[in-house]
Design a protein around this motif. Structure first.
Motif, PDB file in Angstrom:
ATOM      1  N   HIS A  87      62.980  12.285  39.258  1.00  0.00           N
ATOM      2  CA  HIS A  87      63.789  11.955  40.418  1.00  0.00           C
ATOM      3  C   HIS A  87      63.085  12.212  41.585  1.00  0.00           C
ATOM      4  N   ASN A  88      62.024  13.038  41.576  1.00  0.00           N
ATOM      5  CA  ASN A  88      61.146  13.319  42.812  1.00  0.00           C
ATOM      6  C   ASN A  88      59.878  12.706  42.415  1.00  0.00           C
ATOM      7  N   GLY A  89      59.537  11.692  41.776  1.00  0.00           N
ATOM      8  CA  GLY A  89      58.481  11.143  41.653  1.00  0.00           C
ATOM      9  C   GLY A  89      57.573  11.696  40.700  1.00  0.00           C
ATOM     10  N   ILE A  90      56.378  11.260  40.368  1.00  0.00           N
ATOM     11  CA  ILE A  90      55.075  11.794  39.516  1.00  0.00           C
ATOM     12  C   ILE A  90      54.113  12.030  40.108  1.00  0.00           C
ATOM     13  N   ASP A  91      53.556  13.329  39.838  1.00  0.00           N
ATOM     14  CA  ASP A  91      52.267  13.736  40.641  1.00  0.00           C
ATOM     15  C   ASP A  91      51.374  14.039  39.636  1.00  0.00           C
ATOM     16  N   VAL A  92      50.133  13.743  39.859  1.00  0.00           N
ATOM     17  CA  VAL A  92      48.773  13.729  39.148  1.00  0.00           C
ATOM     18  C   VAL A  92      48.085  14.725  39.923  1.00  0.00           C
ATOM     19  N   LEU A  93      47.614  15.809  39.131  1.00  0.00           N
ATOM     20  CA  LEU A  93      46.923  16.853  39.562  1.00  0.00           C
ATOM     21  C   LEU A  93      47.353  17.382  40.913  1.00  0.00           C
ATOM     22  N   GLY A  94      48.645  17.349  41.000  1.00  0.00           N
ATOM     23  CA  GLY A  94      49.260  17.885  42.329  1.00  0.00           C
ATOM     24  C   GLY A  94      49.682  16.989  43.441  1.00  0.00           C
ATOM     25  N   ILE A  95      49.395  15.668  43.121  1.00  0.00           N
ATOM     26  CA  ILE A  95      49.473  14.619  44.203  1.00  0.00           C
ATOM     27  C   ILE A  95      50.232  13.626  43.813  1.00  0.00           C
ATOM     28  N   ASN A  96      51.201  13.047  44.522  1.00  0.00           N
ATOM     29  CA  ASN A  96      51.810  12.003  44.313  1.00  0.00           C
ATOM     30  C   ASN A  96      51.134  10.459  43.843  1.00  0.00           C
ATOM     31  N   VAL A  97      51.370  10.052  43.001  1.00  0.00           N
ATOM     32  CA  VAL A  97      50.800   8.508  42.607  1.00  0.00           C
ATOM     33  C   VAL A  97      51.054   7.805  43.807  1.00  0.00           C
ATOM     34  N   PRO A  98      49.904   6.877  44.000  1.00  0.00           N
ATOM     35  CA  PRO A  98      49.779   6.014  45.041  1.00  0.00           C
ATOM     36  C   PRO A  98      50.502   4.787  45.073  1.00  0.00           C
ATOM     37  N   ASP A  99      51.045   4.427  46.268  1.00  0.00           N
ATOM     38  CA  ASP A  99      51.447   2.851  46.075  1.00  0.00           C
ATOM     39  C   ASP A  99      50.093   2.087  46.364  1.00  0.00           C
ATOM     40  N   LEU A 100      49.710   1.114  45.405  1.00  0.00           N
ATOM     41  CA  LEU A 100      48.549   0.457  45.663  1.00  0.00           C
ATOM     42  C   LEU A 100      48.687  -1.107  45.810  1.00  0.00           C
ATOM     43  N   GLY A 101      49.953  -1.269  46.260  1.00  0.00           N
ATOM     44  CA  GLY A 101      50.516  -2.744  46.424  1.00  0.00           C
ATOM     45  C   GLY A 101      50.308  -3.568  45.601  1.00  0.00           C
ATOM     46  N   PRO A 102      49.544  -4.760  46.136  1.00  0.00           N
ATOM     47  CA  PRO A 102      49.502  -6.111  45.179  1.00  0.00           C
ATOM     48  C   PRO A 102      48.500  -5.891  44.033  1.00  0.00           C
ATOM     49  N   ILE A 103      47.709  -4.864  43.987  1.00  0.00           N
ATOM     50  CA  ILE A 103      46.764  -4.569  43.040  1.00  0.00           C
ATOM     51  C   ILE A 103      47.223  -3.812  41.752  1.00  0.00           C
ATOM     52  N   ASP A 104      48.604  -3.091  42.060  1.00  0.00           N
ATOM     53  CA  ASP A 104      49.405  -2.030  41.236  1.00  0.00           C
ATOM     54  C   ASP A 104      49.732  -3.075  40.048  1.00  0.00           C
ATOM     55  N   LYS A 105      49.028  -3.250  39.032  1.00  0.00           N
ATOM     56  CA  LYS A 105      49.505  -4.548  38.039  1.00  0.00           C
ATOM     57  C   LYS A 105      50.458  -3.632  37.021  1.00  0.00           C
ATOM     58  N   PHE A 106      50.437  -2.426  36.975  1.00  0.00           N
ATOM     59  CA  PHE A 106      51.480  -1.579  35.855  1.00  0.00           C
ATOM     60  C   PHE A 106      52.698  -1.072  36.861  1.00  0.00           C
ATOM     61  N   HIS A 107      52.918  -1.318  38.063  1.00  0.00           N
ATOM     62  CA  HIS A 107      54.005  -0.635  38.942  1.00  0.00           C
ATOM     63  C   HIS A 107      54.233   0.568  38.845  1.00  0.00           C
TER      64      HIS A 107
END
Length: 514
Positions: A199-219
């Motif tokens: 509900h508050n996003g997914i964090d990896v190593l304490g950092i919220n996953v990024p929005d990679l825009g058009p290159i984010d093939k897995f959404h």
């Protein structure tokens, strides 16, 4: 002539919304399963202190809802039951949202969260027509219970917070969805239950996953807070995104949270390495609940053999939340903390004293040896953590859990609804002026007790295991009644003069639930 009958709470249609599938092969695999995982059970559970598997058959949430509550699934003759007005309200529907994105039955093109939410709107209207037909009385009382795993809960929130409040977004087709143009439309949701939803996003190593825009093939951006704020149409521009923002009463939502990261093997076992303790292997516990919602924790992983959905604990919380008759909320009021003599002396001389207290809590119901409703333990890296300063200065009660009781799950002859709460408080390792104080420290719990509660129509009785024996509740609690709620406060704590020690009160709020 057929008489119109309104749908009778709490037995509304149930719609299951599955979780995230990363790759196209996973999307196809999900599409190939009619029930998209809601039919999966388990044969083992983690029970003993050495994490050894113990055989225990859990059939699946789907089958148990059929067995225990008389629900039927909505598939027949190769498709959904769609005869208008002929499908019973006690029916289970699977929202197969990945079908349109699959290579197997769809276009093979990725779909946005907004489109999934629009599809959910269309599906809910389909369920309404199948269960109500042209019966206007029945339509007026129509509601659904949404049950969602992982990203499925975010689709439900996008539906509630975006689509039903603002209509179809620009560039999307809302034809036939009965959406008001730019204003609120009925959402038909009675309750929302989520398993391991970020509900508050997914964090990896304490950092919220990024929005990679058009290159984010897995959404992956579906779990980035900036993108979430966009598709949830949140009014806030920064901060946490786990608020419903007024779209639904948080009391009508339940967040079921996992704490077993070690048994999550997805993403080549890499996910659990970068989330670690205090997570289910993918979602951090701190990110897995809706703000203000009732919630509980189980030592289960995000999915897999020891997953959240395919667990007896998950099912028992689900059925009690949907169909229970009593809600119980537990809070701990810490009234006094007694420091070790050496630490107290330093504190009195204005030294900077720091210390963190771990609170263990486990909740069980009577005649249920193979599951718990709630479990947060120090040894599982899931205990509640509060600092010395928070407890002393803020004086805010520590929220423990919310659980639901139902007569349908009662196995004993008497009329009481009986459950127990284990409470443990661990002795902190103090810091004095930023240096650890080992002089008086002994590792372990300074307080442990199991409290038994027996709730009846007019009384609440309790017992302390060290004093009254396990499972006994001989003492009548003093009840404060207001606004339909019954409140009791039970004094608990270490013996007078124990250092380190604490004194406080366990507050229980019991109110009717439907």
């Amino acid at each position: 002539m057929t008489t119109s009958t309104a749908m009778q709470p709490p037995y509304y249609p149930i719609i299951y919304v599955r979780g995230f599938a990363a790759t196209m092969s996973e999307i196809d695999e999900a599409t190939a399963d009619p029930y998209m995982g809601f039919n999966r059970g388990s044969t083992v559970l983690r029970q003993d202190h050495q994490r050894n598997p113990v055989s225990f058959i859990f059939e699946s949430p789907l089958l148990r809802l059929m067995k225990d509550h008389g629900y039927t699934d909505a598939f027949q003759r190769g498709d959904y039951l769609d005869a208008p007005g002929e499908v019973p309200a006690k029916s289970i529907w699977v929202f197969r949202y990945y079908e349109r994105a699959s290579n197997l039955l769809g276009s093979g093109e990725r779909v946005t969260m907004e489109q999934f939410a629009l599809d959910l709107r269309r599906f809910i209207l389909r369920v309404r027509d199948a269960t109500c037909g042209d019966d206007e009385v029945r339509k007026q009382s129509f509601k659904v219970n949404l049950v969602a795993h992982s990203m499925g809960g975010l689709i439900g929130r996008c539906y509630l917070q975006n689509i039903c409040r603002h209509g179809a977004p620009d560039g999307y087709d809302g034809t036939g969805l009965e959406l008001a143009d730019g204003s609120a439309s009925p959402h038909y949701v009675n309750k929302l239950f989520t398993y391991g939803t970020p509900h508050n996003g997914i964090d990896v190593l304490g950092i919220n996953v990024p929005d990679l825009g058009p290159i984010d093939k897995f959404h992956i951006a579906n779990f980035a807070r900036d993108r979430m704020r966009e598709y949830l149409k949140l009014s806030t521009k920064s901060g946490a995104v786990n608020t419903l923002d007024g779209a639904l009463d948080p009391d009508c939502c339940f967040s079921f949270i996992g704490s077993n990261y070690k048994d999550y093997d997805a993403f080549f076992k890499l996910s659990k390495q970068v989330t670690g303790p205090a997570s289910d292997g993918l979602v951090m516990m701190a990110n897995a609940y809706i703000e203000g919602s009732p919630r509980s924790v189980a030592h289960r992983s995000h999915s897999g053999y020891f997953g959240l959905v395919n667990s007896e604990s998950g099912y028992q919380n689900l059925r009690r939340f949907l169909f229970g008759s009593q809600r119980v909320t537990a809070r701990l009021h810490v009234q006094r903390l007694d420091l070790p003599p050496g630490v107290q002396e330093k504190f009195d001389n204005n030294a900077q004293v720091r210390g963190s207290y771990y609170f263990d809590t486990v909740t069980r119901v009577r005649a249920a040896p193979n599951y718990v409703l709630h479990e947060r333990r120090y040894e599982q890296a899931s205990a509640l953590l509060r600092s010395f300063n928070e407890l002393i200065n803020d004086q805010k009660p520590v929220y423990l859990f919310t659980g639901y009781l139902t007569e349908k799950a009662r196995h004993a002859a008497d009329q009481a609804l009986v459950f127990t709460i284990d409470v443990g408080v661990r002795a902190p390792l103090f810091e004095i002026n930023r240096k650890f104080w080992f002089n008086e420290h002994i590792e372990g719990f300074m307080y442990q007790e199991q409290i038994t509660l027996a709730i009846r129509a007019q009384t609440i009785r309790y017992g302390l295991s060290l004093q009254d024996g396990i499972g006994n509740a001989p003492h009548k609690a003093e009840i404060a009644e207001a606004h339909g709620q019954r409140r009791i406060k039970l004094p608990i704590g270490t013996a007078e003069g124990a250092c380190p020690g604490f004194r406080g009160a366990l507050e229980l709020i019991v109110d009717p639930w439907q």
